[in-house]
Design a protein around this motif. Structure first.
Motif, PDB file in Angstrom:
ATOM      1  N   ILE A  27      -4.385  -4.672 -13.117  1.00  0.00           N
ATOM      2  CA  ILE A  27      -3.268  -4.621 -14.084  1.00  0.00           C
ATOM      3  C   ILE A  27      -3.259  -5.872 -14.961  1.00  0.00           C
ATOM      4  O   ILE A  27      -2.926  -5.811 -16.147  1.00  0.00           O
ATOM      5  CB  ILE A  27      -1.930  -4.462 -13.337  1.00  0.00           C
ATOM      6  N   SER A  28      -3.630  -7.023 -14.387  1.00  0.00           N
ATOM      7  CA  SER A  28      -3.594  -8.284 -15.142  1.00  0.00           C
ATOM      8  C   SER A  28      -4.518  -8.258 -16.358  1.00  0.00           C
ATOM      9  O   SER A  28      -4.305  -9.007 -17.325  1.00  0.00           O
ATOM     10  CB  SER A  28      -3.959  -9.455 -14.234  1.00  0.00           C
ATOM     11  N   TYR A  29      -5.546  -7.402 -16.325  1.00  0.00           N
ATOM     12  CA  TYR A  29      -6.486  -7.336 -17.453  1.00  0.00           C
ATOM     13  C   TYR A  29      -5.910  -6.565 -18.638  1.00  0.00           C
ATOM     14  O   TYR A  29      -6.523  -6.523 -19.713  1.00  0.00           O
ATOM     15  CB  TYR A  29      -7.798  -6.688 -16.990  1.00  0.00           C
ATOM     16  N   LEU A  30      -4.749  -5.957 -18.455  1.00  0.00           N
ATOM     17  CA  LEU A  30      -4.096  -5.247 -19.565  1.00  0.00           C
ATOM     18  C   LEU A  30      -3.209  -6.169 -20.401  1.00  0.00           C
ATOM     19  O   LEU A  30      -2.758  -5.776 -21.474  1.00  0.00           O
ATOM     20  CB  LEU A  30      -3.252  -4.091 -19.016  1.00  0.00           C
ATOM     21  N   VAL A  31      -2.962  -7.385 -19.891  1.00  0.00           N
ATOM     22  CA  VAL A  31      -2.034  -8.309 -20.560  1.00  0.00           C
ATOM     23  C   VAL A  31      -2.404  -8.590 -22.015  1.00  0.00           C
ATOM     24  O   VAL A  31      -1.519  -8.604 -22.881  1.00  0.00           O
ATOM     25  CB  VAL A  31      -1.916  -9.627 -19.754  1.00  0.00           C
ATOM     26  N   PRO A  32      -3.694  -8.820 -22.367  1.00  0.00           N
ATOM     27  CA  PRO A  32      -4.026  -9.111 -23.769  1.00  0.00           C
ATOM     28  C   PRO A  32      -3.637  -7.996 -24.738  1.00  0.00           C
ATOM     29  O   PRO A  32      -3.453  -8.244 -25.925  1.00  0.00           O
ATOM     30  CB  PRO A  32      -5.551  -9.300 -23.746  1.00  0.00           C
ATOM     31  N   LEU A  89       7.927  -1.819  10.478  1.00  0.00           N
ATOM     32  CA  LEU A  89       7.103  -3.023  10.612  1.00  0.00           C
ATOM     33  C   LEU A  89       5.612  -2.727  10.530  1.00  0.00           C
ATOM     34  O   LEU A  89       4.812  -3.627  10.245  1.00  0.00           O
ATOM     35  CB  LEU A  89       7.416  -3.734  11.938  1.00  0.00           C
ATOM     36  N   LEU A  90       5.210  -1.489  10.763  1.00  0.00           N
ATOM     37  CA  LEU A  90       3.809  -1.100  10.588  1.00  0.00           C
ATOM     38  C   LEU A  90       3.582  -0.483   9.219  1.00  0.00           C
ATOM     39  O   LEU A  90       2.552  -0.724   8.579  1.00  0.00           O
ATOM     40  CB  LEU A  90       3.404  -0.105  11.679  1.00  0.00           C
ATOM     41  N   PHE A  91       4.556   0.260   8.741  1.00  0.00           N
ATOM     42  CA  PHE A  91       4.411   1.010   7.489  1.00  0.00           C
ATOM     43  C   PHE A  91       4.343   0.091   6.263  1.00  0.00           C
ATOM     44  O   PHE A  91       3.453   0.236   5.416  1.00  0.00           O
ATOM     45  CB  PHE A  91       5.597   1.975   7.360  1.00  0.00           C
ATOM     46  N   ILE A  92       5.264  -0.874   6.182  1.00  0.00           N
ATOM     47  CA  ILE A  92       5.392  -1.692   4.975  1.00  0.00           C
ATOM     48  C   ILE A  92       4.172  -2.565   4.683  1.00  0.00           C
ATOM     49  O   ILE A  92       3.667  -2.565   3.555  1.00  0.00           O
ATOM     50  CB  ILE A  92       6.676  -2.552   5.044  1.00  0.00           C
ATOM     51  N   PRO A  93       3.638  -3.356   5.643  1.00  0.00           N
ATOM     52  CA  PRO A  93       2.497  -4.214   5.299  1.00  0.00           C
ATOM     53  C   PRO A  93       1.262  -3.443   4.858  1.00  0.00           C
ATOM     54  O   PRO A  93       0.510  -3.908   3.988  1.00  0.00           O
ATOM     55  CB  PRO A  93       2.234  -5.003   6.587  1.00  0.00           C
ATOM     56  N   ILE A  94       1.042  -2.244   5.426  1.00  0.00           N
ATOM     57  CA  ILE A  94      -0.121  -1.451   5.018  1.00  0.00           C
ATOM     58  C   ILE A  94       0.038  -0.977   3.576  1.00  0.00           C
ATOM     59  O   ILE A  94      -0.897  -1.055   2.765  1.00  0.00           O
ATOM     60  CB  ILE A  94      -0.313  -0.255   5.976  1.00  0.00           C
ATOM     61  N   VAL A  95       1.240  -0.506   3.231  1.00  0.00           N
ATOM     62  CA  VAL A  95       1.499  -0.089   1.846  1.00  0.00           C
ATOM     63  C   VAL A  95       1.356  -1.279   0.904  1.00  0.00           C
ATOM     64  O   VAL A  95       0.779  -1.176  -0.186  1.00  0.00           O
ATOM     65  CB  VAL A  95       2.911   0.523   1.723  1.00  0.00           C
ATOM     66  N   ALA A  96       1.851  -2.453   1.320  1.00  0.00           N
ATOM     67  CA  ALA A  96       1.831  -3.651   0.470  1.00  0.00           C
ATOM     68  C   ALA A  96       0.420  -4.120   0.159  1.00  0.00           C
ATOM     69  O   ALA A  96       0.163  -4.648  -0.929  1.00  0.00           O
ATOM     70  CB  ALA A  96       2.612  -4.775   1.152  1.00  0.00           C
ATOM     71  N   MET A  97      -0.514  -3.922   1.097  1.00  0.00           N
ATOM     72  CA  MET A  97      -1.903  -4.327   0.842  1.00  0.00           C
ATOM     73  C   MET A  97      -2.502  -3.534  -0.319  1.00  0.00           C
ATOM     74  O   MET A  97      -3.198  -4.075  -1.173  1.00  0.00           O
ATOM     75  CB  MET A  97      -2.740  -4.156   2.112  1.00  0.00           C
ATOM     76  N   PHE A  98      -2.209  -2.240  -0.360  1.00  0.00           N
ATOM     77  CA  PHE A  98      -2.725  -1.399  -1.443  1.00  0.00           C
ATOM     78  C   PHE A  98      -2.052  -1.731  -2.777  1.00  0.00           C
ATOM     79  O   PHE A  98      -2.720  -1.800  -3.821  1.00  0.00           O
ATOM     80  CB  PHE A  98      -2.525   0.083  -1.098  1.00  0.00           C
ATOM     81  N   ILE A  99      -0.733  -1.935  -2.741  1.00  0.00           N
ATOM     82  CA  ILE A  99      -0.008  -2.262  -3.974  1.00  0.00           C
ATOM     83  C   ILE A  99      -0.459  -3.624  -4.512  1.00  0.00           C
ATOM     84  O   ILE A  99      -0.664  -3.798  -5.722  1.00  0.00           O
ATOM     85  CB  ILE A  99       1.516  -2.276  -3.735  1.00  0.00           C
ATOM     86  N   GLY A 100      -0.618  -4.606  -3.626  1.00  0.00           N
ATOM     87  CA  GLY A 100      -1.065  -5.932  -4.035  1.00  0.00           C
ATOM     88  C   GLY A 100      -2.434  -5.890  -4.692  1.00  0.00           C
ATOM     89  O   GLY A 100      -2.668  -6.542  -5.713  1.00  0.00           O
ATOM     90  N   PHE A 110      -1.952 -13.771 -10.971  1.00  0.00           N
ATOM     91  CA  PHE A 110      -1.944 -12.435 -10.392  1.00  0.00           C
ATOM     92  C   PHE A 110      -2.792 -12.361  -9.121  1.00  0.00           C
ATOM     93  O   PHE A 110      -2.458 -11.624  -8.187  1.00  0.00           O
ATOM     94  CB  PHE A 110      -2.433 -11.404 -11.415  1.00  0.00           C
ATOM     95  N   ILE A 111      -3.888 -13.078  -9.074  1.00  0.00           N
ATOM     96  CA  ILE A 111      -4.722 -13.105  -7.864  1.00  0.00           C
ATOM     97  C   ILE A 111      -3.930 -13.700  -6.693  1.00  0.00           C
ATOM     98  O   ILE A 111      -3.942 -13.172  -5.578  1.00  0.00           O
ATOM     99  CB  ILE A 111      -6.015 -13.903  -8.115  1.00  0.00           C
ATOM    100  N   VAL A 112      -3.209 -14.793  -6.964  1.00  0.00           N
ATOM    101  CA  VAL A 112      -2.377 -15.416  -5.928  1.00  0.00           C
ATOM    102  C   VAL A 112      -1.297 -14.437  -5.463  1.00  0.00           C
ATOM    103  O   VAL A 112      -1.066 -14.254  -4.257  1.00  0.00           O
ATOM    104  CB  VAL A 112      -1.726 -16.717  -6.453  1.00  0.00           C
ATOM    105  N   LEU A 113      -0.642 -13.791  -6.412  1.00  0.00           N
ATOM    106  CA  LEU A 113       0.433 -12.848  -6.093  1.00  0.00           C
ATOM    107  C   LEU A 113      -0.090 -11.695  -5.239  1.00  0.00           C
ATOM    108  O   LEU A 113       0.549 -11.294  -4.249  1.00  0.00           O
ATOM    109  CB  LEU A 113       1.047 -12.312  -7.385  1.00  0.00           C
ATOM    110  N   ALA A 114      -1.258 -11.160  -5.594  1.00  0.00           N
ATOM    111  CA  ALA A 114      -1.830 -10.036  -4.853  1.00  0.00           C
ATOM    112  C   ALA A 114      -2.117 -10.409  -3.404  1.00  0.00           C
ATOM    113  O   ALA A 114      -1.877  -9.622  -2.485  1.00  0.00           O
ATOM    114  CB  ALA A 114      -3.118  -9.565  -5.537  1.00  0.00           C
ATOM    115  N   CYS A 115      -2.614 -11.625  -3.182  1.00  0.00           N
ATOM    116  CA  CYS A 115      -2.936 -12.083  -1.826  1.00  0.00           C
ATOM    117  C   CYS A 115      -1.681 -12.275  -0.974  1.00  0.00           C
ATOM    118  O   CYS A 115      -1.706 -12.069   0.247  1.00  0.00           O
ATOM    119  CB  CYS A 115      -3.718 -13.400  -1.889  1.00  0.00           C
ATOM    120  N   CYS A 116      -0.583 -12.664  -1.608  1.00  0.00           N
ATOM    121  CA  CYS A 116       0.658 -12.951  -0.861  1.00  0.00           C
ATOM    122  C   CYS A 116       1.577 -11.743  -0.730  1.00  0.00           C
ATOM    123  O   CYS A 116       2.594 -11.811  -0.036  1.00  0.00           O
ATOM    124  CB  CYS A 116       1.410 -14.089  -1.556  1.00  0.00           C
ATOM    125  N   TYR A 117       1.239 -10.641  -1.391  1.00  0.00           N
ATOM    126  CA  TYR A 117       2.129  -9.482  -1.437  1.00  0.00           C
ATOM    127  C   TYR A 117       2.497  -8.906  -0.071  1.00  0.00           C
ATOM    128  O   TYR A 117       3.666  -8.597   0.170  1.00  0.00           O
ATOM    129  CB  TYR A 117       1.495  -8.394  -2.311  1.00  0.00           C
TER     130      TYR A 117
END
Length: 469
Positions: free
Chosen positions: A357-362, A340-351, A379-386
């Motif tokens: 990454i979204s700038y590579l789409v074109p 419960l402590l490990f996952i949210p901290i990792v998720a903030m960095f991944i998000g 992608f901005i919305v997804l990153a905030c909710c990750y």
């Protein structure tokens, strides 16, 4: 007063610092978790990469083809989640049987799981091969998208049965901590799929250019190759997953009752959740083709990072289930608190990594500027909710299911989705002219409540049960 407040803050900081060290410097916990989770992450990354290659190559043909294959793959996605429901429900038993070293229990669980999984695969194959137009019409009214999607779905439906068999074999191997086979099989499948895609979609080396039908043929062949490798290696190395026919089908009524009491809530959960996810696609397909293409691209790329949390979720499930099977309940609870402590901290960095990454789409997809602009906002919305999304996944899938508390997981994961997120997003898409990123944000409106309920359940201790006694 100021001195008291300062002391309280200092104590809180020291407590948090001690908890942080207890998690991120616990070599036994991290080594055990990553030993199980990393190969699962890699295998899921390769699987996601197969889907991304399909999407990228089809995207070179145009927006219509991209949308058609995206909708066609929703049936594969539905089956995938139903199989995941069967497999993760069965993993509650297989991980605990593995902890007890009860191989007969392991094999009969695999036998039941295989019967249920193949039954669903046959049903999906028949429906998609005979009624592809009617199925696709449930998602979109665009006749061009439906016509192209039918070509893809009629052929790709024949990968469902080999995929189902391979899926159940792989997820059972995960339960006994044999996860490297899946990586090798998926890697070979990736190579086969990529080569055949290039040849059959675009007509290389004198082959006919079959477009979306070529992509479907490549998928079927790749899934069959993957199954052959997994089965052959498992049999050759004599892993306890595979036994005699008698050992797989020697279950009695009592065991069947316990099995389905645990698995049915998970199966119902994944089925309703998967229908909810496909309803997400219906919502965006109903806005316009450009919005749906952006939504499809966002989902496809985000799979590459989401595999990290799928790996953690599965790793946590095996880790906790094994501890319960070994009768080490207190250690299972300690691991849960660390998760419960490990996952949210990792998720903030991944998000945070999603936004660049979204700038590579074109450079990857040949789509219109309006699609690219929408993708960046999604992608901005997804990153905030990750962080919320990742934490819920590891609580409800990794911890609660491993503890056999599948009914709570079903209620929390599925009902909130259908009562809050989907009605809100659908209403906004239907009755307002708000942009797609707002509608996308509505799809995450369920996450805060799910997190609160999940944390309460873990704290109560009611989630942990032994199901193999």
């Amino acid at each position: 007063m100021e001195g008291t407040n300062s002391l309280l803050m200092e104590n809180a900081y020291m407590t948090m610092s001690a908890r942080f060290k207890a998690v991120f410097f616990d070599k036994k916990f991290l080594t055990t978790l990553f030993t199980i989770a990393l190969p699962i992450m890699l295998q899921n990354f390769l699987s996601a990469f197969v889907n991304i290659l399909d999407t990228v190559m089809i995207g070179k043909l145009g927006t219509i083809e991209l949308a058609a294959v995206g909708l066609g793959n929703q049936l594969f996605f539905l089956l995938n989640l139903i199989l995941y429901g069967i497999g993760s429900g069965s993993m509650v038993f297989t991980a605990q049987f593995w902890g007890k070293k009860d191989f007969k229990g392991l094999q009969k669980t695999f036998g039941i799981s295989m019967i249920v999984a193949v039954s669903f695969a046959v049903l999906f194959t028949v429906c998609c091969a005979t009624l592809p137009k009617e199925i696709l019409a449930l998602y979109t009214k665009d006749s061009a998208v439906i016509e192209t999607g039918v070509q893809y779905l009629r052929v790709s439906a024949f990968c469902f049965i080999p995929f189902a068999i391979n899926f159940m074999l792989m997820i059972t191997l995960r339960s006994i901590e044999k996860v490297k086979i899946a990586v090798a099989a998926t890697l070979v499948s990736l190579v086969v799929n990529t080569v055949l895609n290039a040849v059959l979609i675009f007509g290389l080396f004198g082959a006919p250019a079959l477009g979306v039908r070529g992509a479907a043929i490549a998928t079927v062949v790749a899934r069959c190759v993957e199954l052959c490798i997994t089965f052959t290696v498992t049999k050759y190395r004599k892993y306890p997953v595979l036994g005699t026919l008698k050992s797989h089908f020697s279950f009695d009524a009592k065991f069947l009752k316990v099995y389905f009491l645990i698995v049915l809530p998970v199966l119902l959960n994944e089925s309703l959740w998967s229908f909810g996810i496909t309803f997400h696609h219906k919502i965006f397909a109903g806005i316009n083709t450009f919005s749906y293409a952006a939504f499809n691209i966002t989902n496809t790329i985000s799979q590459l990072t989401w595999v990290i949390f799928i790996g953690f979720g599965n790793g946590i499930s095996v880790l906790i289930g094994k501890k319960i099977g070994e009768k080490h309940d207190s250690e299972a609870r300690q691991y849960a608190s660390k998760v419960l402590l490990f996952i949210p901290i990792v998720a903030m960095f991944i998000g945070a990594a999603l936004i660049p990454i979204s700038y590579l789409v074109p450079f990857i997809f040949n789509v219109e500027p309006i699609v690219l602009s929408t993708v960046k906002k999604l992608f901005i919305v997804l990153a905030c909710c990750y962080p919320l999304k990742a934490c819920n996944m590891c609580i409800l899938i990794g911890l609660v299911r491993a503890g056999g508390d599948t009914r709570f997981g079903m209620i929390c994961d599925t009902f909130i989705m259908w009562l809050i997120a989907i009605p809100l997003a659908y209403s906004v898409s239907l009755y307002t002219a708000l942009p797609p990123w707002v509608i996308y944000m509505c799809l995450f409106s369920e996450e805060p409540l799910k997190l609160l309920l999940g944390l309460w359940r873990i704290k109560s201790g009611k989630w942990l049960h032994s199901v193999t006694d």
